[in-house]
Motif scaffolding. Structure first.
Motif, PDB file in Angstrom:
ATOM      1  N   LEU A 139       0.807  -1.215   0.000  1.00 53.68           N
ATOM      2  CA  LEU A 139       0.000   0.000   0.000  1.00 53.68           C
ATOM      3  C   LEU A 139       0.844   1.271   0.000  1.00 53.68           C
ATOM      4  O   LEU A 139       0.436   2.295  -0.540  1.00 53.68           O
ATOM      5  N   ILE A 140       2.026   1.199   0.607  1.00 55.59           N
ATOM      6  CA  ILE A 140       2.885   2.389   0.636  1.00 55.59           C
ATOM      7  C   ILE A 140       3.970   2.305  -0.435  1.00 55.59           C
ATOM      8  O   ILE A 140       4.996   2.965  -0.343  1.00 55.59           O
ATOM      9  N   ASP A 141       3.746   1.510  -1.459  1.00 54.30           N
ATOM     10  CA  ASP A 141       4.609   1.408  -2.637  1.00 54.30           C
ATOM     11  C   ASP A 141       6.009   0.902  -2.330  1.00 54.30           C
ATOM     12  O   ASP A 141       6.975   1.316  -2.972  1.00 54.30           O
ATOM     13  N   GLY A 142       6.148   0.051  -1.339  1.00 56.17           N
ATOM     14  CA  GLY A 142       7.426  -0.583  -1.067  1.00 56.17           C
ATOM     15  C   GLY A 142       8.537   0.360  -0.644  1.00 56.17           C
ATOM     16  O   GLY A 142       9.708   0.072  -0.855  1.00 56.17           O
ATOM     17  N   LYS A 143       8.207   1.480  -0.070  1.00 57.43           N
ATOM     18  CA  LYS A 143       9.214   2.447   0.363  1.00 57.43           C
ATOM     19  C   LYS A 143       9.974   1.986   1.597  1.00 57.43           C
ATOM     20  O   LYS A 143      10.982   2.564   1.956  1.00 57.43           O
ATOM     21  N   VAL A 144       9.477   0.960   2.256  1.00 58.38           N
ATOM     22  CA  VAL A 144      10.088   0.484   3.487  1.00 58.38           C
ATOM     23  C   VAL A 144       9.933  -1.038   3.553  1.00 58.38           C
ATOM     24  O   VAL A 144       9.037  -1.605   2.927  1.00 58.38           O
ATOM     25  N   THR A 145      10.825  -1.689   4.282  1.00 57.30           N
ATOM     26  CA  THR A 145      10.760  -3.144   4.415  1.00 57.30           C
ATOM     27  C   THR A 145       9.740  -3.524   5.488  1.00 57.30           C
ATOM     28  O   THR A 145       9.229  -2.663   6.203  1.00 57.30           O
ATOM     29  N   GLU A 146       9.499  -4.809   5.600  1.00 61.08           N
ATOM     30  CA  GLU A 146       8.534  -5.290   6.598  1.00 61.08           C
ATOM     31  C   GLU A 146       9.025  -5.029   8.021  1.00 61.08           C
ATOM     32  O   GLU A 146       8.236  -4.726   8.906  1.00 61.08           O
ATOM     33  N   SER A 147      10.329  -5.132   8.236  1.00 63.81           N
ATOM     34  CA  SER A 147      10.855  -4.834   9.575  1.00 63.81           C
ATOM     35  C   SER A 147      10.731  -3.341   9.878  1.00 63.81           C
ATOM     36  O   SER A 147      10.494  -2.955  11.025  1.00 63.81           O
ATOM     37  N   GLY A 148      10.872  -2.510   8.854  1.00 64.00           N
ATOM     38  CA  GLY A 148      10.662  -1.075   9.029  1.00 64.00           C
ATOM     39  C   GLY A 148       9.215  -0.747   9.338  1.00 64.00           C
ATOM     40  O   GLY A 148       8.930   0.132  10.160  1.00 64.00           O
TER      41      GLY A 148
END
Length: 116
Positions: free
Chosen positions: A33-42
């Motif tokens: 949803l946020i266009d992959g700007k951050v990883t899952e841990s982030g």
């Protein structure tokens, strides 16, 4: 004030919670949803930070071996869009006041230069 990624996470959660009081969302879906700007841990860290700031209640659940967030928006989270609009309006107002004051000081400088 939230940083850019936190703001995107809040907007994504707010758009998913439009007519509902609570939603179930996985970290993978949130990253999409946020266009992959951050990883899952982030996303995990951001969700914990926003929850501790009082935007929503966060409960961890397990769905077929995958971690799922149960998010319930609190009053601060429900008023996030309104707060965002107020901040933008305040910023525009301050910029306009700054421009007007710069113009007035320029005119006063020209008048003083003409007098002296």
């Amino acid at each position: 004030m939230l940083n850019r990624v936190e703001s995107k996470v809040m907007l994504a959660l707010f758009s998913e919670c439009k007519d509902k009081s609570a939603i179930l969302i996985s970290p993978t879906d949130l990253v999409k949803l946020i266009d992959g700007k951050v990883t899952e841990s982030g996303v995990e860290k951001i969700m914990q930070d926003l929850s501790s700031d009082g935007y929503f209640d966060l409960i961890y659940s397990d769905r077929r071996g995958e971690t799922v967030y149960c998010v319930t928006l609190l009053e601060k989270g429900k008023g996030y869009l309104r707060n965002l609009k107020v901040m933008k309006r305040t910023l525009v107002f301050r910029l306009c006041v700054t421009i007007v004051l710069a113009f007035v000081s320029f005119i006063i400088g020209l008048i003083l230069k003409a007098i002296f």
